[in-house]
Design an enzyme around this catalytic site. Structure first.
Site, short mmCIF file in Angstrom:
data_model
loop_
_atom_site.label_atom_id
_atom_site.label_comp_id
_atom_site.label_asym_id
_atom_site.label_seq_id
_atom_site.Cartn_x
_atom_site.Cartn_y
_atom_site.Cartn_z
N GLU A 170 0.81 -1.24 0.00
CA GLU A 170 0.00 0.00 0.00
C GLU A 170 0.84 1.28 0.00
O GLU A 170 0.63 2.17 0.82
CB GLU A 170 -0.95 -0.01 1.21
CG GLU A 170 -1.87 -1.22 1.20
CD GLU A 170 -2.72 -1.35 2.47
OE1 GLU A 170 -2.75 -0.41 3.27
OE2 GLU A 170 -3.35 -2.41 2.64
N ASN A 216 2.10 -5.32 -2.98
CA ASN A 216 0.72 -5.65 -2.63
C ASN A 216 -0.10 -4.38 -2.39
O ASN A 216 0.36 -3.47 -1.70
CB ASN A 216 0.77 -6.48 -1.32
CG ASN A 216 -0.54 -7.15 -0.98
OD1 ASN A 216 -1.16 -7.77 -1.84
ND2 ASN A 216 -0.96 -7.05 0.27
N HIS A 258 -10.15 -6.45 -1.65
CA HIS A 258 -11.15 -6.04 -0.65
C HIS A 258 -12.26 -5.29 -1.38
O HIS A 258 -12.12 -4.11 -1.69
CB HIS A 258 -10.53 -5.12 0.40
CG HIS A 258 -9.54 -5.80 1.29
ND1 HIS A 258 -9.90 -6.81 2.15
CD2 HIS A 258 -8.21 -5.62 1.47
CE1 HIS A 258 -8.83 -7.22 2.81
NE2 HIS A 258 -7.79 -6.52 2.42
N GLU A 289 -5.95 -10.84 -0.49
CA GLU A 289 -6.72 -10.55 0.75
C GLU A 289 -8.22 -10.47 0.42
O GLU A 289 -8.90 -9.54 0.86
CB GLU A 289 -6.27 -9.22 1.36
CG GLU A 289 -4.78 -9.11 1.61
CD GLU A 289 -4.36 -7.82 2.31
OE1 GLU A 289 -5.24 -7.08 2.80
OE2 GLU A 289 -3.15 -7.55 2.36
N ASP A 291 -12.03 -10.36 0.26
CA ASP A 291 -13.31 -10.43 0.97
C ASP A 291 -14.24 -9.40 0.34
O ASP A 291 -13.78 -8.46 -0.31
CB ASP A 291 -13.17 -10.25 2.49
CG ASP A 291 -12.47 -8.98 2.95
OD1 ASP A 291 -12.31 -8.06 2.13
OD2 ASP A 291 -12.09 -8.92 4.13
O1 G3I Z 1 -3.77 -6.74 19.56
C1 G3I Z 1 -4.57 -5.63 20.02
C2 G3I Z 1 -5.20 -5.96 21.33
O2 G3I Z 1 -4.22 -6.16 22.30
C3 G3I Z 1 -6.14 -4.83 21.72
O3 G3I Z 1 -6.82 -5.14 22.87
C4 G3I Z 1 -7.17 -4.57 20.60
C5 G3I Z 1 -8.06 -3.37 20.91
O4 G3I Z 1 -8.40 -2.66 19.75
O5 G3I Z 1 -6.46 -4.29 19.43
C6 G3I Z 1 -5.63 -5.34 19.00
O6 G3I Z 1 -4.99 -4.96 17.84
C7 G3I Z 1 -5.77 -4.93 16.65
C8 G3I Z 1 -5.11 -5.85 15.63
O7 G3I Z 1 -5.79 -5.78 14.40
C9 G3I Z 1 -5.06 -7.31 16.08
O8 G3I Z 1 -6.34 -7.81 16.21
C10 G3I Z 1 -5.84 -3.52 16.13
O9 G3I Z 1 -6.58 -2.71 17.02
C11 G3I Z 1 -6.47 -3.51 14.75
O10 G3I Z 1 -6.37 -2.20 14.21
C12 G3I Z 1 -5.76 -4.48 13.84
O11 G3I Z 1 -6.44 -4.48 12.60
C13 G3I Z 1 -5.76 -5.10 11.53
C14 G3I Z 1 -5.55 -4.10 10.41
O12 G3I Z 1 -4.93 -4.74 9.31
C15 G3I Z 1 -4.67 -2.94 10.85
O13 G3I Z 1 -4.40 -2.06 9.82
C16 G3I Z 1 -6.61 -6.25 11.03
O14 G3I Z 1 -6.70 -7.27 12.03
C17 G3I Z 1 -6.00 -6.83 9.74
O15 G3I Z 1 -6.92 -7.73 9.18
C18 G3I Z 1 -5.75 -5.72 8.75
O16 G3I Z 1 -5.14 -6.29 7.61
C19 G3I Z 1 -4.85 -5.40 6.53
C20 G3I Z 1 -3.64 -5.97 5.79
O17 G3I Z 1 -2.58 -6.17 6.67
C21 G3I Z 1 -3.22 -5.04 4.65
N1 G3I Z 1 -4.32 -4.76 3.76
C22 G3I Z 1 -5.54 -4.31 4.39
C23 G3I Z 1 -5.98 -5.27 5.50
C24 G3I Z 1 -7.27 -4.84 6.09
O18 G3I Z 1 -7.13 -3.59 6.73
#
Ligand code: G3I
Length: 397
Positions: A170, A216, A258, A289, A291
């Site tokens: 990105e 990507n 997405h 990715e 969905d």
């Molecule tokens: O691990 C913490 C946890 O300790 C805390 O309690 C909780 C409270 O919000 O947050 C947890 O972290 C989260 C993390 O995912 C793990 O679950 C973050 O807040 C959350 O922002 C994070 O989101 C991820 C996101 O990327 C961040 O940008 C998504 O799971 C993940 O699916 C998403 O994946 C991205 C790809 O890497 C790149 N392309 C887009 C895709 C979707 O956004």
């Protein structure tokens, strides 16, 4: 002479078709393709069907179904978060490999390949890094060295165990950003300039000469106006073309996939055309990715089937468009869903105004949805002469 040549070509085509359509022999039982996993059906075409895996879900002892499906239905896995910099090096100088190692070992036990995600991204960076740059305690020169060290450390640790690395993720802005003219965006471009992209690929290649190295991004599933000022696919195409011309070791382009059912989206041939154009640059392609989310109106949330059904159908249709386009283009090596169940999807946590969901191929109880069945039927129905085995590039030196 001409006739004889055509006969020879015909004979080869028939023999190839027969071989490719061979189905596994089952002792006395008729072969039932619908009972096969997505992973097994994909392999008929040399196409790897994968999923992103959540470390939390994988470790949830109360949810054995998650682990079971992740292990059986897919032949490739991607760490949803565990290989991101903030997960790997939460404290400067001290790496925590636990969750990433766990996934790599899970893949090994289940004979799955791993897509490494992600080496360079502006999101999910450790606080010590972003704050250090913001307060000036990390200089630009030091930042570049930290990036080189990070890439080298991570890629070397998993050398030989990663099939495809998302090296840079990105890097390009969207038309709704400021300024709207597409540009290199985010932390890395702002601090190091766009040259970090070529550097990152070179450092990754030096650390693992065999892994396929990918760029990507999202919203690059089809071309738009053709003007790189507002067409992200064109911008990325031009970028990859330039990088290849400079000898940068970039082997693939991943379109994340997405999508949302509220958007126009694309037909199969528009997506096929984009994959083919990238292929013409000598790189592999992949959906990394996938969905397809929907807006969750009050009626949807209340369980109103008149509003739910069109969403499920549109999601299935869009999943299928990406699958068909991938099947049609031999450079398209993998089709990875970003989580396989609505129980563990990033979508509801990310889009809350209006709320969105229903993005994956199985519901919250792991029951296959229309999307699952549609992509499965695409895999079953595909074959020669228009769907042929994949052709993977050799990693570029
Ligand atoms: O691990 C913490 C946890 O300790 C805390 O309690 C909780 C409270 O919000 O947050 C947890 O972290 C989260 C993390 O995912 C793990 O679950 C973050 O807040 C959350 O922002 C994070 O989101 C991820 C996101 O990327 C961040 O940008 C998504 O799971 C993940 O699916 C998403 O994946 C991205 C790809 O890497 C790149 N392309 C887009 C895709 C979707 O956004």
């Amino acid at each position: 002479m001409k006739l004889r040549r055509w006969m020879a070509v015909g004979a080869v085509a028939v023999a190839t078709a027969a071989t490719l359509n061979m189905v596994p022999a089952t002792a006395g039982r008729p072969y039932d393709p619908t009972a096969q996993t997505l992973g097994a059906l994909g392999l008929r075409h040399g196409l790897q069907i994968g999923t992103a895996v959540s470390a939390d879900a994988l470790n949830d002892t109360a949810d054995p179904e998650y682990r079971k499906i992740a292990a059986s239905e897919f032949v490739s896995v991607t760490a949803e978060n565990a290989m991101k910099w903030e997960s790997l090096e939460p404290t400067r100088g001290s790496y925590d490999w636990e969750a990433a190692d766990q996934l790599v070992n899970f893949a090994k036990r289940n004979r799955q390949s791993v897509r490494g995600h992600v080496l360079v991204w502006h999101n999910q960076l450790p606080q010590w890094l972003t704050e250090g740059v913001a307060d000036g305690s990390i200089s630009k020169q030091e930042l570049r060295e930290l990036l080189r060290k990070h890439i080298t450390t991570v890629v070397k640790r998993y050398k030989g165990k990663i099939w495809q690395w998302d090296v840079v993720n990105e890097a390009v802005s969207d038309p709704w950003d400021t300024p709207p003219t597409l540009h290199y965006k985010g932390f890395w471009a702002e601090n190091l300039g766009p040259g970090y992209i070529a550097d990152a690929f070179r450092w990754a290649r030096a650390a693992d000469p065999r892994a396929l190295l990918f760029y990507n991004d999202y919203n690059i599933e089809a071309f738009g106006s053709g003007n790189p000022a507002d067409d992200k696919t064109q911008f990325v195409y031009d970028m990859v073309k330039r990088l290849r011309a400079q000898g940068v070791p970039i082997d693939g382009v991943g379109a994340q996939g997405h999508l949302g059912t509220q958007y126009g989206n694309f037909n199969t041939f528009q997506v096929t055309e984009a994959l083919k154009k990238f292929t013409s640059l000598g790189v592999a392609t992949a959906f990394t990715e996938v969905d397809v989310r929907s807006q969750m109106t009050e009626a949807v949330q209340a369980g109103n089937s008149e509003e739910i059904n069109p969403r499920l159908q549109a999601s299935a249709a869009n999943h299928s468009v990406l699958m068909k386009a991938c099947l049609l283009v031999r450079s398209c090596l993998s089709y990875t869903v970003w989580g396989f169940s609505d129980k563990h999807s990033w979508v509801p946590g990310w889009f809350d105004d209006p709320p969105e969901g229903l993005a994956t191929i199985m519901d919250e109880n792991y029951q296959p949805k229309l999307a699952y069945h549609e992509i499965k039927s695409d895999l079953i129905l595909a074959g020669p002469p228009f769907v042929l085995p994949r052709i993977a590039p050799k990693p570029r030196r």
